[in-house]
Design a protein around this motif. Structure first.
Motif, PDB file in Angstrom:
ATOM      1  N   GLN A   1       6.976 -10.211   7.257  1.00 36.68           N
ATOM      2  CA  GLN A   1       6.281  -8.955   7.004  1.00 36.68           C
ATOM      3  C   GLN A   1       5.292  -9.080   5.855  1.00 36.68           C
TER       4      GLN A   1
ATOM      5  N   THR B   1      11.433  -1.830   0.345  1.00 38.69           N
ATOM      6  CA  THR B   1      11.263  -0.428   0.743  1.00 38.69           C
ATOM      7  C   THR B   1      11.265  -0.328   2.258  1.00 38.69           C
ATOM      8  N   SER B   2      11.526   0.857   2.739  1.00 38.38           N
ATOM      9  CA  SER B   2      11.490   1.110   4.188  1.00 38.38           C
ATOM     10  C   SER B   2      10.736   2.418   4.419  1.00 38.38           C
ATOM     11  N   PRO B   3       9.556   2.348   5.048  1.00 43.06           N
ATOM     12  CA  PRO B   3       8.896   1.148   5.569  1.00 43.06           C
ATOM     13  C   PRO B   3       8.378   0.249   4.445  1.00 43.06           C
ATOM     14  N   VAL B   4       7.936  -0.957   4.810  1.00 45.68           N
ATOM     15  CA  VAL B   4       7.526  -1.927   3.795  1.00 45.68           C
ATOM     16  C   VAL B   4       6.160  -1.604   3.201  1.00 45.68           C
TER      17      VAL B   4
ATOM     18  N   ARG C   1       5.784   3.890  11.144  1.00 45.58           N
ATOM     19  CA  ARG C   1       5.901   2.625  10.430  1.00 45.58           C
ATOM     20  C   ARG C   1       4.805   1.621  10.823  1.00 45.58           C
TER      21      ARG C   1
END
Length: 438
Positions: free
Chosen positions: A289, A306-309, A327
């Motif tokens: 990613q 983190t989520s999303p990145v 996302r």
């Protein structure tokens, strides 16, 4: 004129004497059928003909002589192999020439020289694995007529340079093998892009896969894994003669190399003598990613925790909220408040891979406070950072226009980046927690 064959020999003091030849003159040749090779002083590298396990085609190459795993570091005729086991390497008309069974040239150094003629031209395999051609009376590295280090294949050895030789007009870059059994030029390459702040890119044909980030005096900000070690030293030079990266071993008993693989990785490999195999010291891209080129769009940065990145920089919002919620961060972010060009400030982002330097300029003559003043006074300036992070930081990199391909790292990696934001957004952030403000 006939020229005598000159051998430079090295005698190893084993129970039985072994004599190795490391040079070739205009009167000598290497042939496949004789199985004769050139061996470097120190007995580390060997040059000769080889074929891979699944191929009947033959190549001229260099490999580590004593390792249990045959490892090739250079191939001369990778895209024009010999079709059978008849081939000869010789010096002809002041050039190295590889010919096939019908005496047709399949590879040559292709040098053009003036009217001067040396009494003797020698091709020599040096201790560091560099195969060179020189006048016999000139052993100075600067006087080499030709050297394999200027024409890498998939491997960077210690003392090789990756990047531009401006005097010779050479761009030295790595290109992968087509596969593990096929030395021909593959789709993956690793090249230096010449800018005011140069960077390396990993390419899959014409598609960029990974960016090294600029050199900050210690490391490339996008390859923090390649930290200095007790047995390795790195150097990145920019001057009138060239722009290039190189490394050297402080302990020559340890073998380490950089290579670009057909699977799409740029990696450092170090030989483990106990296990008899190459150990992957580090590999880029590290993760699927945040290390991939422009995973997150402009004015956003990637964070694996983190989520999303993908995350917007302070003072910015997603440019497409619907896609962001799905996302998909490729669209990046846009400013919450337009800059006024007076009263703007900066948000300090720590441990960052610096943005792509396409729209960057460099001034190495002053420090961070002056950088801030200059960026504030330039309405087109969107961010700045130190050009060199050593000794508390010196010099400045300025970005104009959008900021692309950023990510952050854990502590002790990356560097500080100062992004210009509107005063109103600085106030909002300060009211929230008071952090990350310059």
């Amino acid at each position: 004129t006939s020229i005598l064959l000159v051998f430079v020999v090295m005698i190893l003091f084993h129970p039985a004497f072994s004599i190795y030849i490391n040079s070739l003159s205009s009167a000598g040749s290497l042939t496949i059928s004789s199985n004769r090779t050139l061996v470097s002083p120190g007995n580390i590298f060997e040059l000769g003909f080889f074929r891979t396990n699944s191929s009947s085609r033959w190549y001229l190459g260099i490999w580590y002589k004593q390792l249990s795993e045959r490892t090739y570091v250079w191939v001369a005729n990778r895209d024009n192999p010999l079709s059978n086991s008849i081939g000869t390497l010789k010096i002809s008309d002041m050039n190295l020439l590889l010919v096939d069974h019908s005496n047709k040239s399949v590879w040559s150094t292709n040098l053009t020289r003036g009217n001067e003629r040396s009494s003797l031209v020698v091709a020599e395999l040096l201790a560091n694995g560099n195969f060179v051609m020189r006048d016999s009376n000139n052993n100075d590295a600067g006087g080499f007529l030709w050297q394999s280090f200027d024409y890498p294949t998939d491997t960077l050895l210690p003392e090789m340079k990756l990047g531009y030789n401006l005097k010779k007009g050479l761009n030295r870059f790595l290109t992968s093998w087509r596969s593990s059994e096929d030395p021909s030029s593959g789709e993956i390459s690793y090249k230096l892009e010449m800018r005011r702040l140069p960077e390396f890119y990993l390419w899959n044909e014409d598609f960029p896969m990974h960016r090294s980030g600029p050199w900050n005096g210690i490391e490339f900000s996008g390859i923090p894994e390649d930290q200095k070690s007790s047995y390795m030293a790195y150097n990145f030079t920019e001057n009138s003669e060239g722009v290039a990266y190189t490394f050297r071993m402080t302990n020559n008993s340890i073998y380490s190399r950089l290579t670009v693989s057909s699977e799409g990785n740029f990696e450092r490999l170090t030989w483990n003598p106990l296990l008899g195999m190459w150990n992957v010291f580090w590999s880029s891209p590290v993760d699927a990613q945040c290390d991939m080129y422009r995973t997150c769009g402009p004015y956003s940065y990637c964070d694996v925790n983190t989520s999303p990145v993908c995350n917007c920089i302070q003072g910015f919002n997603p440019s497409n909220v619907q896609l962001w919620d799905l996302r998909d961060g490729a669209g990046g972010c846009i400013r919450r408040t337009r800059l006024s060009c007076s009263g703007d400030g900066f948000t300090r982002m720590k441990n960052m891979k610096l943005p792509e330097t396409t729209m960057a300029t460099v001034d190495r003559s002053f420090g961070l406070k002056e950088c801030e003043k200059r960026c504030l006074s330039d309405c087109n300036c969107t961010a700045f950072a130190n050009a060199d992070i050593r000794n508390g930081g010196t010099g400045c990199v300025f970005w104009t226009g959008r900021l692309d391909d950023m990510r952050n790292y854990a502590a002790d990696h990356g560097q500080d980046l100062y992004v210009k934001v509107a005063a109103a957004d600085l106030v909002k952030k300060r009211n929230a927690n008071g952090k990350n403000i310059s």
